[in-house]
Design an enzyme around this catalytic site. Structure first.
Site, PDB file in Angstrom:
ATOM      1  N   LYS A 177       0.879  -1.207   0.036  1.00  0.00           N
ATOM      2  CA  LYS A 177       0.050   0.043   0.127  1.00  0.00           C
ATOM      3  C   LYS A 177       0.917   1.197  -0.156  1.00  0.00           C
ATOM      4  O   LYS A 177       2.003   1.167   0.377  1.00  0.00           O
ATOM      5  CB  LYS A 177      -0.928  -0.011   1.114  1.00  0.00           C
ATOM      6  CG  LYS A 177      -0.175  -0.028   2.519  1.00  0.00           C
ATOM      7  CD  LYS A 177      -0.885  -0.322   3.602  1.00  0.00           C
ATOM      8  CE  LYS A 177      -0.248  -0.180   5.135  1.00  0.00           C
ATOM      9  NZ  LYS A 177      -1.180  -0.801   6.164  1.00  0.00           N
ATOM     10  N   ARG A 224     -11.124   0.011  13.853  1.00  0.00           N
ATOM     11  CA  ARG A 224     -10.589   0.777  12.734  1.00  0.00           C
ATOM     12  C   ARG A 224     -11.208   0.396  11.388  1.00  0.00           C
ATOM     13  O   ARG A 224     -12.062   0.916  10.837  1.00  0.00           O
ATOM     14  CB  ARG A 224      -8.912   0.642  12.531  1.00  0.00           C
ATOM     15  CG  ARG A 224      -8.493   1.754  11.511  1.00  0.00           C
ATOM     16  CD  ARG A 224      -7.039   1.335  11.469  1.00  0.00           C
ATOM     17  NE  ARG A 224      -6.671   0.256  10.736  1.00  0.00           N
ATOM     18  CZ  ARG A 224      -5.270   0.101  10.264  1.00  0.00           C
ATOM     19  NH1 ARG A 224      -4.273   0.879  10.359  1.00  0.00           N
ATOM     20  NH2 ARG A 224      -5.071  -1.025   9.716  1.00  0.00           N
ATOM     21  N   TYR A 248      17.413  30.215   8.348  1.00  0.00           N
ATOM     22  CA  TYR A 248      16.233  30.907   8.662  1.00  0.00           C
ATOM     23  C   TYR A 248      16.056  30.826  10.273  1.00  0.00           C
ATOM     24  O   TYR A 248      16.343  29.960  11.040  1.00  0.00           O
ATOM     25  CB  TYR A 248      14.952  30.080   8.460  1.00  0.00           C
ATOM     26  CG  TYR A 248      14.416  30.340   6.965  1.00  0.00           C
ATOM     27  CD1 TYR A 248      14.247  31.426   6.315  1.00  0.00           C
ATOM     28  CD2 TYR A 248      14.225  29.312   6.098  1.00  0.00           C
ATOM     29  CE1 TYR A 248      13.825  31.680   5.096  1.00  0.00           C
ATOM     30  CE2 TYR A 248      13.969  29.218   4.661  1.00  0.00           C
ATOM     31  CZ  TYR A 248      13.687  30.792   4.241  1.00  0.00           C
ATOM     32  OH  TYR A 248      13.280  30.787   2.916  1.00  0.00           O
ATOM     33  N   MET A 302      12.764  24.453   2.791  1.00  0.00           N
ATOM     34  CA  MET A 302      12.030  23.616   2.086  1.00  0.00           C
ATOM     35  C   MET A 302      12.925  22.846   1.075  1.00  0.00           C
ATOM     36  O   MET A 302      12.547  21.656   0.894  1.00  0.00           O
ATOM     37  CB  MET A 302      10.971  24.548   1.143  1.00  0.00           C
ATOM     38  CG  MET A 302      10.063  23.644   0.229  1.00  0.00           C
ATOM     39  SD  MET A 302       9.208  24.833  -0.794  1.00  0.00           S
ATOM     40  CE  MET A 302       8.141  25.779   0.480  1.00  0.00           C
TER      41      MET A 302
HETATM   42  C1  PLP Z   1      -0.312  -2.022   6.696  1.00  0.00           C
HETATM   43  C2  PLP Z   1      -0.900  -2.968   7.158  1.00  0.00           C
HETATM   44  C3  PLP Z   1      -0.340  -4.351   7.152  1.00  0.00           C
HETATM   45  C4  PLP Z   1       1.096  -4.307   7.136  1.00  0.00           C
HETATM   46  O1  PLP Z   1       1.784  -3.692   8.263  1.00  0.00           O
HETATM   47  P1  PLP Z   1       3.251  -3.745   8.733  1.00  0.00           P
HETATM   48  O2  PLP Z   1       3.419  -3.395  10.154  1.00  0.00           O
HETATM   49  O3  PLP Z   1       3.730  -2.689   7.907  1.00  0.00           O
HETATM   50  O4  PLP Z   1       3.888  -5.050   8.365  1.00  0.00           O
HETATM   51  C5  PLP Z   1      -1.126  -5.533   7.200  1.00  0.00           C
HETATM   52  N1  PLP Z   1      -2.377  -5.534   7.322  1.00  0.00           N
HETATM   53  C6  PLP Z   1      -2.982  -4.210   7.545  1.00  0.00           C
HETATM   54  C7  PLP Z   1      -4.656  -4.524   7.607  1.00  0.00           C
HETATM   55  C8  PLP Z   1      -2.532  -3.218   7.494  1.00  0.00           C
HETATM   56  O5  PLP Z   1      -3.189  -2.085   7.370  1.00  0.00           O
END
Ligand code: PLP
Length: 347
Positions: free
Chosen positions: A35, A130, A244, A292
């Protein structure tokens, strides 16, 4: 070279996946979570390297990310979507053969009405609050859902990076109670859960951060290296300031290198005071505020003026920098900006 250069070591990535895979029995499939553009490192090259190494199942957060991955990997891998089947996702899920992890009865209804017979998984909430169905929702849906042959039932641990946290066992027990006897493949663990041991492994694991070299997988090989080009070097006299707000004042004649990167590249201002860049093994402290696009670095002690300095590498991990900024490696990686050039090694 005038922009920062991010080098992604695909061989290290693959070896991290193999190391995590070897912690579970052969009957447990080790998937990969890609992701957020593979935690900022590039979903297509990362996906290709992992698929070549034998990964058959990938997880993304949203359908759009699945589309980019399908584009790179073709039809022969499974791509699962944590956010499930959202309104507007139907064409993408159907055309690109994505597998939504269904999070609610509403999503279940949408899915079976829009794409009857299309594969799906079930995501259960076991206490994190969640994503995923609550227990009552699942119990109401369970028999109907099981008749439709879900590919996977999954949940996610809230405290897996703290092995002694009582929440881990509590979620494990809830997950068992909700899924025992279903006969459907199960998945509970991300990187942290894999390290908790065999009870947490089930049929599929879902590591993300460990693949990319981050904690809690302490044995991970570093995957991201970040080199910043030196644009200019100047000498400042005692009493002169850098950057800065005049926050740093030289207490002796000093040599300051200005490097080309800044908070627009994800190098947060807050990490400045505690962070050094490296010339080989020599730490060179950041001086003054991170701008920046530019950072001042003290190179007074070096014998030669460097062409570039290293922020992330074998000398300094993402988690060390994260610590300096009061955050976690995940946030450092996913913040690395689009402006820097990316180079891929191995794979
Ligand atoms: C992001 C995520 C993972 C991976 O988690 P890591 O801690 O990066 O290994 C697995 N399952 C779900 C549902 C996630 O949101």
């Amino acid at each position: 070279m005038s922009t920062a250069r991010l080098t992604v070591d695909l061989d290290a990535l693959v070896s991290n996946w193999r190391a995590l895979d070897s912690m579970t029995p052969a009957t447990t499939e080790t998937a990969a979570v890609v992701k957020a553009n593979s935690y900022g490192l590039g979903v297509q090259p990362v996906g290709r390297a992992l698929a070549k190494a034998g990964v058959r199942r990938f997880f993304v957060a949203v359908a759009e990310e699945g589309a980019a991955l399908r584009d790179a990997l073709g039809p022969n891998v499974e791509i699962s979507v944590f956010s499930g089947h959202m309104r507007g996702d139907t064409d993408m899920i159907g055309d690109l053969n994505l597998v939504p992890m269904i999070n609610s009865i509403d999503q279940m209804v949408r899915h079976v009405e829009a794409l009857p017979g299309h594969p799906f998984g079930i995501q259960l909430d076991t206490g994190m609050n969640r994503l995923g169905m609550e227990a009552e929702e699942w119990l109401a849906l369970r028999d109907t859902a099981l008749e439709l042959d879900p590919t996977l039932i999954m949940s996610h641990l809230a405290c897996a990076d703290e092995p002694d946290h009582p929440m881990n066992r509590q979620q494990l027990e809830t997950f068992l109670a909700l899924t025992d006897g279903t006969g459907v493949p199960r998945s509970l663990s991300a990187t942290g859960g894999i390290l908790l041991g065999p009870e947490y492994h089930f049929d599929v694991t879902r590591p993300g951060i460990g693949l990319y070299g981050g904690l809690p997988f302490t044995e991970a090989m570093p995957v991201a290296r970040l080199d910043l080009p030196v644009i200019q070097v100047r000498t400042v006299q005692a009493g002169e300031t850098v950057g800065y707000g005049n926050t740093w004042v030289a207490d002796r004649p000093s040599k300051i290198a200005t490097v080309a990167a800044g908070y627009a590249d994800g190098i947060h201002r807050i990490m400045g005071p505690k962070t050094s860049l490296f010339a080989g093994d020599d730490p060179c402290p950041i001086r003054g505020r991170i701008s920046m696009d530019l950072i001042g670095v003290d190179i007074t002690h070096l014998d030669e003026e460097p062409q570039g300095l290293t922020l992330l590498g074998p000398q300094q991990t993402v988690d060390m920098i994260a610590d300096n900024a009061g955050t976690i490696g995940y946030e450092v990686l996913t913040s690395l900006g689009r402006r820097m050039s990316r180079r891929y090694k191995g794979g």
